[in-house]
Design a protein around this motif. Structure first.
Motif, mmCIF file in Angstrom:
data_model
loop_
_atom_site.group_PDB
_atom_site.id
_atom_site.type_symbol
_atom_site.label_atom_id
_atom_site.label_comp_id
_atom_site.label_asym_id
_atom_site.label_seq_id
_atom_site.Cartn_x
_atom_site.Cartn_y
_atom_site.Cartn_z
ATOM 1 N N VAL A 232 0.858 -1.178 0.000
ATOM 2 C CA VAL A 232 0.000 0.000 0.000
ATOM 3 C C VAL A 232 0.895 1.228 0.000
ATOM 4 O O VAL A 232 1.868 1.296 0.758
ATOM 5 C CB VAL A 232 -0.914 0.021 1.244
ATOM 6 C CG1 VAL A 232 -1.675 1.331 1.332
ATOM 7 C CG2 VAL A 232 -1.881 -1.152 1.197
ATOM 8 N N ALA A 233 0.613 2.205 -0.851
ATOM 9 C CA ALA A 233 1.422 3.427 -0.940
ATOM 10 C C ALA A 233 0.615 4.612 -0.412
ATOM 11 O O ALA A 233 -0.541 4.807 -0.799
ATOM 12 C CB ALA A 233 1.854 3.691 -2.375
ATOM 13 N N LEU A 234 1.231 5.402 0.480
ATOM 14 C CA LEU A 234 0.564 6.549 1.083
ATOM 15 C C LEU A 234 1.478 7.762 1.004
ATOM 16 O O LEU A 234 2.649 7.684 1.362
ATOM 17 C CB LEU A 234 0.208 6.253 2.542
ATOM 18 C CG LEU A 234 -0.525 7.358 3.317
ATOM 19 C CD1 LEU A 234 -1.883 7.639 2.684
ATOM 20 C CD2 LEU A 234 -0.681 6.968 4.780
ATOM 21 N N TYR A 235 0.948 8.899 0.519
ATOM 22 C CA TYR A 235 1.747 10.100 0.312
ATOM 23 C C TYR A 235 1.078 11.317 0.952
ATOM 24 O O TYR A 235 -0.151 11.389 1.067
ATOM 25 C CB TYR A 235 1.919 10.399 -1.185
ATOM 26 C CG TYR A 235 2.641 9.339 -1.963
ATOM 27 C CD1 TYR A 235 4.017 9.394 -2.154
ATOM 28 C CD2 TYR A 235 1.950 8.275 -2.533
ATOM 29 C CE1 TYR A 235 4.690 8.429 -2.883
ATOM 30 C CE2 TYR A 235 2.612 7.293 -3.264
ATOM 31 C CZ TYR A 235 3.983 7.382 -3.430
ATOM 32 O OH TYR A 235 4.644 6.423 -4.153
ATOM 33 N N LEU A 236 1.908 12.267 1.330
ATOM 34 C CA LEU A 236 1.456 13.602 1.714
ATOM 35 C C LEU A 236 1.702 14.523 0.534
ATOM 36 O O LEU A 236 2.778 14.491 -0.067
ATOM 37 C CB LEU A 236 2.205 14.106 2.941
ATOM 38 C CG LEU A 236 1.926 15.549 3.364
ATOM 39 C CD1 LEU A 236 0.508 15.691 3.908
ATOM 40 C CD2 LEU A 236 2.943 16.025 4.410
ATOM 41 N N ALA A 237 0.714 15.347 0.168
ATOM 42 C CA ALA A 237 0.864 16.222 -0.995
ATOM 43 C C ALA A 237 0.258 17.592 -0.702
ATOM 44 O O ALA A 237 -0.686 17.719 0.091
ATOM 45 C CB ALA A 237 0.187 15.612 -2.216
#
Length: 282
Positions: A232-237
């Motif tokens: 699972v990939a999780l990013y802050l943007a």
């Protein structure tokens, strides 16, 4: 890496020596590039050297790489190290050589003048495929740099500059201001219902405010790039990276947690650092 080494100096001593000639001072700002850093103390733990934005001089693109605690690869300690790095060299024709006269500037904010550093023992630095950078390994001792009476670091702010002359060509460059706000902690929960039934490649959280900017979380349920299908990939943007002023950056330290709701076992935690800019990457 080419090396331009200045000798040590003590706090309060206005005279620095590079090679064998006293270092001059200048009333004029550097021709090609100015780098202003606010909250300099927050760069102390920067691991591999801080790279500036690219700037143009003599028909080529360059970067400054700043080592706040000295370049560890050169075994430099207790000094500021600064490196001039050629950018985009892979686009040049095979067998190229560029002869450069490189001058490094450091602003004395108390007097409004610049300390100008150059190596008098080398008339021109030669950049080529096997040497893409040249460094001032010991620009100034940290003791002298951090002493406010010397004017180089005042209010946790300092100003560096560069002049890079290629074939005597001169052109006006750009300026960059980097603001690193004091560490501010902000938490944002995101509850995702029916995770196993998500059909989209990615989903976004609702925007939330932190440190005066709007942010969002971006989740790839089936992963991204090399981890696709396995993680699972999780990013802050940033919601609107173009709202940043040109040349500005935001240094963030992010901790992502996937909460264990069953009450036993640890939460899944990942940490990282990222510089957000108008490019909008995450």
């Amino acid at each position: 890496m080419g090396s331009l080494t200045s000798s040590s100096a003590v706090a309060g001593d206005p005279c620095f020596i590079v090679g064998r000639a006293p270092v001059p001072f200048s009333d004029s700002p550097p021709t090609h590039y100015t780098l202003k850093i606010e909250s300099f103390s927050l760069l102390k733990n920067w691991p591999d050297g801080f790279e500036s934005e690219e700037f143009k001089a003599g028909g080529y693109e360059w970067k400054l790489v700043l080592y706040p605690n000295g370049n560890k690869e050169k075994n430099v300690k207790d000094h500021i190290s600064v490196c001039l790095k050629m950018a985009g060299a892979d686009l040049l024709q095979p067998g190229w050589e560029v002869f450069v006269d490189f001058r490094l500037f450091l602003l004395d904010q108390n007097k409004g003048i610049y300390l100008v550093l150059k190596d008098e023992n080398i008339n021109k630095m030669c950049f080529h495929a096997a040497m893409l950078d040249a460094s001032f390994d010991r620009v100034i001792p940290l003791e002298a740099f951090t002493d406010p009476s010397n004017g180089y670091l005042v209010g946790d702010t300092c100003v560096f500059g560069a002049e890079v002359f290629v074939c005597k060509e001169r052109r006006r460059g750009k300026e960059e201001c980097i603001t690193l706000n004091a560490r501010l902690t902000f938490k944002h929960p995101w509850r995702i219902e029916k995770f196993s039934k998500l059909k989209y490649e990615w989903i976004e959280s609702k925007p939330f405010n932190a440190v005066g900017m709007k942010w969002k979380l971006v989740l790839y349920p089936k992963g991204r790039f090399g981890g696709k299908g396995n993680y699972v990939a999780l990013y802050l943007a940033l919601v609107d990276p173009k709202s940043l002023s040109p040349g500005s950056k935001i240094l963030t330290e992010v901790t992502c947690r996937i909460i264990n709701h069953e009450g036993h076992g640890d939460h899944f935690v990942r940490k990282g650092k990222h510089l957000f800019s108008t490019s909008g990457s995450f």
